[in-house]
Write a protein that holds these residues in place. Sequence first.
Motif, PDB file in Angstrom:
ATOM      1  N   PHE A  71      22.103 -13.475  -0.039  1.00  0.00           N
ATOM      2  CA  PHE A  71      20.786 -13.205  -0.599  1.00  0.00           C
ATOM      3  C   PHE A  71      20.127 -14.448  -1.197  1.00  0.00           C
ATOM      4  O   PHE A  71      18.989 -14.392  -1.647  1.00  0.00           O
ATOM      5  CB  PHE A  71      20.849 -12.064  -1.614  1.00  0.00           C
ATOM      6  CG  PHE A  71      21.074 -10.731  -0.952  1.00  0.00           C
ATOM      7  CD1 PHE A  71      20.098 -10.167  -0.141  1.00  0.00           C
ATOM      8  CD2 PHE A  71      22.267 -10.054  -1.110  1.00  0.00           C
ATOM      9  CE1 PHE A  71      20.302  -8.953   0.494  1.00  0.00           C
ATOM     10  CE2 PHE A  71      22.484  -8.840  -0.480  1.00  0.00           C
ATOM     11  CZ  PHE A  71      21.500  -8.286   0.327  1.00  0.00           C
ATOM     12  N   ALA A  72      20.849 -15.569  -1.152  1.00  0.00           N
ATOM     13  CA  ALA A  72      20.267 -16.842  -1.579  1.00  0.00           C
ATOM     14  C   ALA A  72      19.959 -17.751  -0.391  1.00  0.00           C
ATOM     15  O   ALA A  72      19.389 -18.819  -0.562  1.00  0.00           O
ATOM     16  CB  ALA A  72      21.226 -17.559  -2.534  1.00  0.00           C
ATOM     17  N   ILE A 149      16.846  -8.783  -8.143  1.00  0.00           N
ATOM     18  CA  ILE A 149      15.905  -7.804  -7.605  1.00  0.00           C
ATOM     19  C   ILE A 149      14.912  -8.470  -6.657  1.00  0.00           C
ATOM     20  O   ILE A 149      14.665  -7.993  -5.548  1.00  0.00           O
ATOM     21  CB  ILE A 149      15.163  -7.081  -8.745  1.00  0.00           C
ATOM     22  CG1 ILE A 149      16.139  -6.223  -9.556  1.00  0.00           C
ATOM     23  CG2 ILE A 149      14.025  -6.225  -8.192  1.00  0.00           C
ATOM     24  CD1 ILE A 149      15.559  -5.702 -10.854  1.00  0.00           C
ATOM     25  N   THR A 150      14.366  -9.604  -7.106  1.00  0.00           N
ATOM     26  CA  THR A 150      13.395 -10.318  -6.279  1.00  0.00           C
ATOM     27  C   THR A 150      14.023 -10.752  -4.962  1.00  0.00           C
ATOM     28  O   THR A 150      13.405 -10.609  -3.889  1.00  0.00           O
ATOM     29  CB  THR A 150      12.844 -11.537  -7.029  1.00  0.00           C
ATOM     30  OG1 THR A 150      12.160 -11.082  -8.208  1.00  0.00           O
ATOM     31  CG2 THR A 150      11.887 -12.331  -6.159  1.00  0.00           C
ATOM     32  N   ALA A 151      15.255 -11.251  -5.012  1.00  0.00           N
ATOM     33  CA  ALA A 151      15.931 -11.699  -3.788  1.00  0.00           C
ATOM     34  C   ALA A 151      16.122 -10.544  -2.819  1.00  0.00           C
ATOM     35  O   ALA A 151      15.894 -10.686  -1.606  1.00  0.00           O
ATOM     36  CB  ALA A 151      17.277 -12.329  -4.130  1.00  0.00           C
ATOM     37  N   ARG A 152      16.531  -9.382  -3.341  1.00  0.00           N
ATOM     38  CA  ARG A 152      16.736  -8.217  -2.459  1.00  0.00           C
ATOM     39  C   ARG A 152      15.409  -7.750  -1.866  1.00  0.00           C
ATOM     40  O   ARG A 152      15.331  -7.421  -0.687  1.00  0.00           O
ATOM     41  CB  ARG A 152      17.387  -7.072  -3.244  1.00  0.00           C
ATOM     42  CG  ARG A 152      18.768  -7.386  -3.790  1.00  0.00           C
ATOM     43  CD  ARG A 152      19.800  -7.578  -2.685  1.00  0.00           C
ATOM     44  NE  ARG A 152      21.097  -7.902  -3.244  1.00  0.00           N
ATOM     45  CZ  ARG A 152      22.052  -7.024  -3.507  1.00  0.00           C
ATOM     46  NH1 ARG A 152      21.834  -5.739  -3.273  1.00  0.00           N
ATOM     47  NH2 ARG A 152      23.213  -7.413  -3.985  1.00  0.00           N
ATOM     48  N   MET A 153      14.367  -7.702  -2.678  1.00  0.00           N
ATOM     49  CA  MET A 153      13.061  -7.254  -2.177  1.00  0.00           C
ATOM     50  C   MET A 153      12.513  -8.207  -1.129  1.00  0.00           C
ATOM     51  O   MET A 153      11.925  -7.772  -0.124  1.00  0.00           O
ATOM     52  CB  MET A 153      12.077  -7.113  -3.341  1.00  0.00           C
ATOM     53  CG  MET A 153      12.337  -5.916  -4.231  1.00  0.00           C
ATOM     54  SD  MET A 153      11.078  -5.746  -5.525  1.00  0.00           S
ATOM     55  CE  MET A 153      11.509  -4.146  -6.222  1.00  0.00           C
ATOM     56  N   MET A 154      12.709  -9.504  -1.338  1.00  0.00           N
ATOM     57  CA  MET A 154      12.210 -10.487  -0.390  1.00  0.00           C
ATOM     58  C   MET A 154      12.926 -10.390   0.955  1.00  0.00           C
ATOM     59  O   MET A 154      12.382 -10.792   1.988  1.00  0.00           O
ATOM     60  CB  MET A 154      12.361 -11.905  -0.967  1.00  0.00           C
ATOM     61  CG  MET A 154      11.456 -12.182  -2.155  1.00  0.00           C
ATOM     62  SD  MET A 154       9.701 -12.158  -1.715  1.00  0.00           S
ATOM     63  CE  MET A 154       9.593 -13.625  -0.699  1.00  0.00           C
TER      64      MET A 154
END
Length: 199
Positions: A71-72, A149-154
Amino acid sequence: MRVGLTGGIGSGKSTVARMFADLGATVVDADQVAREVVAPGTAGLSRVAEAFPGVVVDGTLDRAALAAIVFADRGALERLEAITHPLIRERLRAVLDGAREGEIVVVDLPLLVEKGWGGDFDVVVTVSAPEEVRRERLLTTRGMTEAQITARMMAQASDGEREEAADVCLLNEDDVGALATAVRELWTWLTSWMARQEG
């Protein structure tokens, strides 16, 4: 009938899946299938271990370590999906092909839209919620950080993209009663539609 159920992280898709199960649907959790294809001793796990050194410890996948990597790094996520998604799709198709006559099978599938799997289903249903509502749910119920959260949504499609690909859209704004009513109405429509097709 084959129903694909999707929605972004924190949308309440799993809540809708449970409601469908209570109404009599056979619910298949694609996340559980994803765990099965990389279970200890599987070919899937061996391929993940080869692609991501250090994420398999004593024959078991360290999911937190793998998530931190993929996720990164979009490229790492794509490498993982190239391994697991064909295995997941093969397993899901086997389940759908084995459905009994008159059975409504609902597949809880987060990445249905992203992977273009809508054609595997008779009906695609998406669950949506405002981003601020989704973030609050994830902060309070899953203990995720804002960055996580932002990483998962992106990494997921937008609500707009999911709604465009769906046959039915359910809005989940924290009114469980309203959501339950909408799901019951959809269930009635699905059973009636199936009866007409069989007739």
